[in-house]
Design a protein around this motif. Structure first.
Motif, PDB file in Angstrom:
ATOM      1  N   ILE A 543       0.831  -1.200   0.000  1.00 23.03           N
ATOM      2  CA  ILE A 543       0.000   0.000   0.000  1.00 23.03           C
ATOM      3  C   ILE A 543       0.868   1.253   0.000  1.00 23.03           C
ATOM      4  O   ILE A 543       0.590   2.235  -0.712  1.00 23.03           O
ATOM      5  CB  ILE A 543      -0.952  -0.016   1.219  1.00 23.03           C
ATOM      6  CG1 ILE A 543      -2.007  -1.114   1.039  1.00 23.03           C
ATOM      7  CG2 ILE A 543      -1.619   1.334   1.414  1.00 23.03           C
ATOM      8  CD1 ILE A 543      -2.884  -1.332   2.264  1.00 23.03           C
ATOM      9  N   ALA A 544       1.938   1.220   0.790  1.00 15.41           N
ATOM     10  CA  ALA A 544       2.841   2.369   0.831  1.00 15.41           C
ATOM     11  C   ALA A 544       3.572   2.554  -0.499  1.00 15.41           C
ATOM     12  O   ALA A 544       3.702   3.683  -0.998  1.00 15.41           O
ATOM     13  CB  ALA A 544       3.844   2.195   1.970  1.00 15.41           C
ATOM     14  N   ASP A 545       4.037   1.450  -1.095  1.00 13.82           N
ATOM     15  CA  ASP A 545       4.762   1.538  -2.368  1.00 13.82           C
ATOM     16  C   ASP A 545       3.874   2.071  -3.489  1.00 13.82           C
ATOM     17  O   ASP A 545       4.328   2.825  -4.350  1.00 13.82           O
ATOM     18  CB  ASP A 545       5.311   0.160  -2.757  1.00 13.82           C
ATOM     19  CG  ASP A 545       6.423  -0.308  -1.810  1.00 13.82           C
ATOM     20  OD1 ASP A 545       6.969   0.539  -1.078  1.00 13.82           O
ATOM     21  OD2 ASP A 545       6.707  -1.528  -1.790  1.00 13.82           O
ATOM     22  N   LYS A 546       2.615   1.670  -3.499  1.00 14.08           N
ATOM     23  CA  LYS A 546       1.687   2.098  -4.545  1.00 14.08           C
ATOM     24  C   LYS A 546       1.045   3.451  -4.232  1.00 14.08           C
ATOM     25  O   LYS A 546       0.259   3.962  -5.024  1.00 14.08           O
ATOM     26  CB  LYS A 546       0.584   1.042  -4.726  1.00 14.08           C
ATOM     27  CG  LYS A 546       1.079  -0.301  -5.252  1.00 14.08           C
ATOM     28  CD  LYS A 546       1.527  -0.209  -6.700  1.00 14.08           C
ATOM     29  CE  LYS A 546       1.890  -1.584  -7.249  1.00 14.08           C
ATOM     30  NZ  LYS A 546       2.246  -1.523  -8.695  1.00 14.08           N
ATOM     31  N   LYS A 547       1.384   4.021  -3.062  1.00 18.85           N
ATOM     32  CA  LYS A 547       0.869   5.332  -2.654  1.00 18.85           C
ATOM     33  C   LYS A 547      -0.654   5.381  -2.690  1.00 18.85           C
ATOM     34  O   LYS A 547      -1.268   6.304  -3.230  1.00 18.85           O
ATOM     35  CB  LYS A 547       1.454   6.423  -3.537  1.00 18.85           C
ATOM     36  CG  LYS A 547       2.980   6.529  -3.440  1.00 18.85           C
ATOM     37  CD  LYS A 547       3.518   7.636  -4.325  1.00 18.85           C
ATOM     38  CE  LYS A 547       5.041   7.725  -4.192  1.00 18.85           C
ATOM     39  NZ  LYS A 547       5.599   8.787  -5.054  1.00 18.85           N
ATOM     40  N   VAL A 548      -1.262   4.350  -2.102  1.00 21.60           N
ATOM     41  CA  VAL A 548      -2.726   4.270  -2.048  1.00 21.60           C
ATOM     42  C   VAL A 548      -3.221   5.079  -0.854  1.00 21.60           C
ATOM     43  O   VAL A 548      -2.725   4.906   0.271  1.00 21.60           O
ATOM     44  CB  VAL A 548      -3.193   2.803  -1.923  1.00 21.60           C
ATOM     45  CG1 VAL A 548      -4.721   2.737  -1.870  1.00 21.60           C
ATOM     46  CG2 VAL A 548      -2.660   1.981  -3.089  1.00 21.60           C
ATOM     47  N   VAL A 549      -4.190   5.955  -1.099  1.00 26.48           N
ATOM     48  CA  VAL A 549      -4.803   6.723  -0.014  1.00 26.48           C
ATOM     49  C   VAL A 549      -5.972   5.906   0.551  1.00 26.48           C
ATOM     50  O   VAL A 549      -6.845   5.458  -0.196  1.00 26.48           O
ATOM     51  CB  VAL A 549      -5.312   8.084  -0.514  1.00 26.48           C
ATOM     52  CG1 VAL A 549      -5.943   8.874   0.636  1.00 26.48           C
ATOM     53  CG2 VAL A 549      -4.164   8.879  -1.127  1.00 26.48           C
ATOM     54  N   LEU A 550      -5.973   5.695   1.866  1.00 22.89           N
ATOM     55  CA  LEU A 550      -6.988   4.869   2.519  1.00 22.89           C
ATOM     56  C   LEU A 550      -8.057   5.759   3.152  1.00 22.89           C
ATOM     57  O   LEU A 550      -7.742   6.663   3.938  1.00 22.89           O
ATOM     58  CB  LEU A 550      -6.346   4.002   3.602  1.00 22.89           C
ATOM     59  CG  LEU A 550      -5.187   3.103   3.154  1.00 22.89           C
ATOM     60  CD1 LEU A 550      -4.599   2.366   4.355  1.00 22.89           C
ATOM     61  CD2 LEU A 550      -5.637   2.113   2.095  1.00 22.89           C
ATOM     62  N   LEU A 551      -9.320   5.494   2.813  1.00 27.85           N
ATOM     63  CA  LEU A 551     -10.447   6.232   3.379  1.00 27.85           C
ATOM     64  C   LEU A 551     -11.379   5.253   4.083  1.00 27.85           C
ATOM     65  O   LEU A 551     -11.648   4.166   3.573  1.00 27.85           O
ATOM     66  CB  LEU A 551     -11.228   6.971   2.289  1.00 27.85           C
ATOM     67  CG  LEU A 551     -10.470   7.998   1.443  1.00 27.85           C
ATOM     68  CD1 LEU A 551     -11.414   8.655   0.448  1.00 27.85           C
ATOM     69  CD2 LEU A 551      -9.802   9.040   2.315  1.00 27.85           C
ATOM     70  N   LYS A 552     -11.863   5.639   5.252  1.00 25.41           N
ATOM     71  CA  LYS A 552     -12.801   4.798   5.990  1.00 25.41           C
ATOM     72  C   LYS A 552     -14.153   5.501   6.054  1.00 25.41           C
ATOM     73  O   LYS A 552     -14.262   6.625   6.564  1.00 25.41           O
ATOM     74  CB  LYS A 552     -12.288   4.507   7.400  1.00 25.41           C
ATOM     75  CG  LYS A 552     -13.144   3.497   8.143  1.00 25.41           C
ATOM     76  CD  LYS A 552     -12.455   3.019   9.407  1.00 25.41           C
ATOM     77  CE  LYS A 552     -11.191   2.248   9.117  1.00 25.41           C
ATOM     78  NZ  LYS A 552     -11.443   0.983   8.385  1.00 25.41           N
ATOM     79  N   ALA A 553     -15.191   4.841   5.537  1.00 23.57           N
ATOM     80  CA  ALA A 553     -16.561   5.344   5.575  1.00 23.57           C
ATOM     81  C   ALA A 553     -17.307   4.588   6.669  1.00 23.57           C
ATOM     82  O   ALA A 553     -17.737   3.449   6.456  1.00 23.57           O
ATOM     83  CB  ALA A 553     -17.238   5.155   4.214  1.00 23.57           C
ATOM     84  N   ASP A 554     -17.452   5.200   7.821  1.00 21.55           N
ATOM     85  CA  ASP A 554     -18.053   4.539   8.988  1.00 21.55           C
ATOM     86  C   ASP A 554     -19.557   4.738   8.975  1.00 21.55           C
ATOM     87  O   ASP A 554     -20.062   5.845   9.130  1.00 21.55           O
ATOM     88  CB  ASP A 554     -17.459   5.124  10.266  1.00 21.55           C
ATOM     89  CG  ASP A 554     -17.827   4.300  11.494  1.00 21.55           C
ATOM     90  OD1 ASP A 554     -18.778   3.494  11.400  1.00 21.55           O
ATOM     91  OD2 ASP A 554     -17.177   4.459  12.537  1.00 21.55           O
TER      92      ASP A 554
END
Length: 606
Positions: A543-554
C-alpha cells in the motif's frame, strides 16, 4: 417509549414497534455542490404515443464560473465524466443521443479544461410502452463533478418529468428551438466502454442465480456470531423434543420458519417501500440497547439466575418449553432481527440486487434469504430420525444450558461495544448502569419469586422486577450527543486512514491518486473480521509503495451520504471495499470477505 419497554423485552415485534425509526434518506440532501449546477428534464412532446420514440433532454444550468465535464474526457483532461442514470416506467427504454461538443472552460490551478458551462441540454431518446390516457413519470439522476477555478466537488442533481400518454402526439412549442439543435429520434449511438451513458442494464447474473445466492447467504447466516446464540436456545428445545410425537416436532420447525419469514417480509417491506438499507435498525442506538437488554435477560435466565414462567412472561417467552410452538415462532423472529448486522458471503450481491427489483421480485429475494436461514432447523423437523438420534434429556442439560448462556453474554458484550460507536461520554456510562439495574431486577425475580414463597412476597418481587427492568431501560436509554465529527487521520491495523467524504473522494481522484475505501460499521461482524487483513506487513508495504490513499466510511450511525454511495455501487449492506485506480472511472469492488491475497491482487493492478 417507557410504556412499550416491558413488552419490548419479550417480543421482537414490540421491539420493532417501540424503537425510534431511522429517517429514510437515500438521496443526498441539498448542499453547496447541487446549488452550483441545477438539473431539469424537458421533452419535445406534451402528449406521447405508445411505442413511438420521442426525445427528452436533461437541462443543466451552471452558476457563473462553474463547469461540469462531458460524457468522455480527453486524455489530457483530469476530471470526471458526467453520467446519467434513468428511472423509467416498466417496459420503457432509453437510448443516448449525441451530446453537444464540449468547449474550453477555466479550471483549477490556472489551467483550462474541456466541459460545459452556462446552460446545456443533454439529449436522449425514450421509447414508451403502455396504454393511452395514462400519466407517466420519467426521472434522471446526474452524476457529475462541478468545478470552478479554485476547487471541485461532486454534484448529483435529480430531475423529473411527467408526460401524458395519448392516441395522438402533441408537440411542445416552447421546446421547438431546443430540439431543433438535437439529433432526430431515429439517430442511434453505438455504445462502447468509453462512450456509453448510464442506462438501466440487465444484471450479469440471472435472477435464478441471485435467488440461489440469497438462499446460500441465508444458510451461512446460521453460523454467524450474530445468530448462533439464538440457535443455542433452539438446540435446547430440539434436545427436549427428542422422542416426541413427529407431528409436534414438525410444528416446531414450521413455526420457526414462519417466524423467520414474517420478520424477513417485514424488513423487506421496509427496505423496498422506504428505500432503507439492510441493517438500518442497527443504526438506532435505542434498538441496539433494547437487543442488549434482551440478550442480557435471557443470558441470566440460561445461566440459572432465575426461571421464566409462562404466566409471567407471555407469548413466546418460554423458549425451552416442550409445548413452546409459540417459542419456536418467536425464535424465528429473533434470529432474523439479530441476523441483520451480518452480510455473509453470497448475501451481499443478493441484497444489492434485491433493492433494485420491483416489489414482488424483491420480496421473493427476501423470502429465499429467510428460507436459507430457517432451512437447518426445518430440515431437522422434517426428518425426525435426526432428532431421535440426539442425546436424551437428562441432568447434563442444565450444564449445557448454562454453558450456552455465555454465547448470549458474548453477544451482549458485542452490542455494548457497538453502542460505544454511537454514544459517547457520560451518556454511555448511564447506559451501562442501566444494564446493571436490569440485572438487579432479574436477581430479585430469581431470589424471591419462587413457588414456595408467600403470594405477597412473590407479588412484591414481580413488581420490583418490572420496576428495575423498566427503570433500567429508562435510565440507560441511549442519549446521543451529536458533536463535531473529527475529520482527522487515525491509525488502525498499522495503517493510516482518513475520514471518508464524497468531496474527499472527488478531490483525490481529480488529483489522479489511487483511493481505497472501506465502507464499514461497528455492528457489522464481517467488517471486524476483515480488519485482520490490514495487519499483514507485506500488504502494508505494498500500500505504501503504490501510494494508495486509505479512506474509511463509517456507517455505524446513519449517514445518507454513505447510503447513497453504497446504492450507486449496487450495494445495500456492508462490508463493501472498493479501489479506484487513476484514469479509470469505475472502481474495483472487492469480495465481501477480504483476504491478504485478494486485497494484494487488487492493489497490484494499479
Amino acid at each position: 417509549m417507557p410504556s412499550h419497554i416491558s413488552r419490548l423485552l419479550f417480543t421482537c415485534l414490540l421491539i420493532f414497534s417501540g424503537m425510534q425509526p431511522v429517517t429514510a434518506q437515500l438521496s443526498l440532501t441539498a448542499n453547496t455542490a447541487s446549488a452550483k449546477v441545477k438539473a431539469s428534464l424537458v421533452s419535445e412532446l406534451k402528449t406521447i404515443v405508445p411505442s413511438e420514440a420521442f426525445r427528452v433532454a436533461v437541462k443543466l444550468e451552471h452558476q457563473p464560473h462553474w463547469h461540469t465535464y462531458g460524457k468522455v474526457l480527453p486524455e489530457d483532461v483530469i476530471g470526471k465524466p458526467t453520467t446519467l442514470k434513468w428511472t423509467l416506467p416498466e417496459g420503457w427504454t432509453v437510448e443516448e443521443l449525441p451530446w453537444p461538443d464540449t468547449h474550453e472552460v477555466p479550471s483549477t490551478d490556472g489551467k483550462t479544461s474541456q466541459g460545459y458551462d452556462g446552460t446545456v441540454y443533454l439529449p436522449a431518446k425514450v421509447t414508451p410502452n403502455g396504454k393511452s390516457g395514462n400519466i407517466a413519470e420519467i426521472s434522471v439522476k446526474v452524476d457529475a463533478l462541478v468545478c470552478d477555478p479554485q476547487n471541485c466537488m461532486p454534484a448529483k442533481p435529480e430531475a423529473k418529468l411527467t408526460v401524458t400518454v395519448g392516441d395522438k402526439a402533441e408537440a411542445d412549442p416552447a421546446m421547438a428551438d431546443v430540439f431543433a439543435k438535437v439529433a432526430p429520434a431515429a439517430t442511434s449511438v453505438v455504445s462502447t466502454p468509453e462512450t456509453q451513458a448510464v442506462v438501466a442494464k440487465a444484471p450479469q447474473r440471472s435472477f435464478a442465480g441471485y435467488l440461489l445466492f440469497a438462499f446460500i447467504g441465508g444458510l451461512i447466516l446460521n453460523v454467524m456470531p450474530c445468530v448462533f446464540p439464538v440457535l443455542g436456545i433452539k438446540i435446547m428445545g430440539v434436545v427436549q423434543q427428542a422422542g416426541e410425537d413427529k407431528r409436534q416436532v414438525l410444528m416446531h420447525g414450521l413455526a420457526y420458519t414462519l417466524g423467520v419469514l414474517i420478520c424477513f417480509w417485514a424488513l423487506g417491506g421496509l427496505v423496498v417501500s422506504l428505500g432503507k438499507a439492510w441493517g438500518f435498525q442497527l443504526q438506532s442506538p435505542g434498538f441496539v440497547y433494547g437487543l442488549c437488554a434482551f440478550f442480557l435477560i435471557f443470558g441470566l435466565n440460561m445461566a440459572g439466575l432465575f426461571e421464566i414462567g409462562a404466566s409471567a412472561v407471555g407469548v413466546g417467552a418460554d423458549l425451552q418449553a416442550k409445548q413452546g410452538v409459540s417459542g419456536s415462532f418467536f425464535s424465528g423472529l429473533l434470529a432474523t432481527v439479530v441476523a441483520t448486522p451480518c452480510s455473509a458471503p453470497f448475501l451481499g450481491p443478493a441484497l444489492g440486487y434485491a433493492v433494485t427489483l420491483p416489489a414482488a421480485l424483491a420480496m421473493l429475494m427476501f423470502t429465499m434469504i429467510g428460507l436459507g436461514l430457517a432451512s437447518p432447523f426445518l430440515l431437522l423437523s422434517l426428518m425426525p430420525k435426526l432428532v431421535s438420534s440426539l442425546p436424551r434429556p437428562g441432568a447434563w442439560m442444565e450444564s449445557f444450558k448454562q454453558g450456552m448462556s455465555f454465547l448470549l453474554f458474548g453477544t451482549v458484550a458485542f452490542l455494548a461495544w457497538v453502542l460505544t460507536g454511537m454514544v459517547e461520554g457520560q451518556p454511555m456510562l448511564f447506559t451501562l448502569f442501566g444494564l446493571v439495574i436490569i440485572s438487579l431486577g432479574c436477581w430479585i425475580y430469581g431470589r424471591w419469586s419462587l413457588p414456595h414463597k408467600p403470594t405477597r412476597t412473590r407479588f412484591i418481587a414481580v413488581l420490583l422486577t418490572f420496576l428495575c427492568i423498566g427503570g433500567g431501560l429508562a435510565f440507560g436509554w441511549p442519549q446521543v450527543e451529536r458533536g463535531v465529527v473529527s475529520e482527522g487521520n487515525h491509525v488502525e491495523g498499522g495503517l493510516t486512514w482518513e475520514a471518508w467524504s464524497p468531496e474527499k473522494v472527488a478531490e483525490l481522484r481529480a488529483a489522479n491518486k489511487a483511493v481505497y475505501i472501506d465502507y464499514t460499521a461497528k455492528w457489522c461482524f464481517t467488517c471486524q473480521v476483515n480488519k485482520r487483513v490490514y495487519k499483514d506487513a507485506a500488504l502494508q508495504k505494498l500500500i505504501a509503495d503504490k501510494k494508495v490513499v486509505l479512506l474509511k466510511a463509517d456507517w455505524t450511525n446513519e449517514d445518507p451520504r454513505i447510503t447513497q454511495a453504497l446504492s450507486e455501487l449496487g450495494k445495500a449492506a456492508v462490508p463493501v471495499n472498493v479501489l479506484y485506480s487513476p484514469g479509470k472511472e469505475e472502481p474495483m469492488i472487492l469480495p465481501e470477505l477480504l483476504s491478504v491475497d485478494n486485497v494484494s491482487a487488487a492493489i497490484q493492478e494499479l
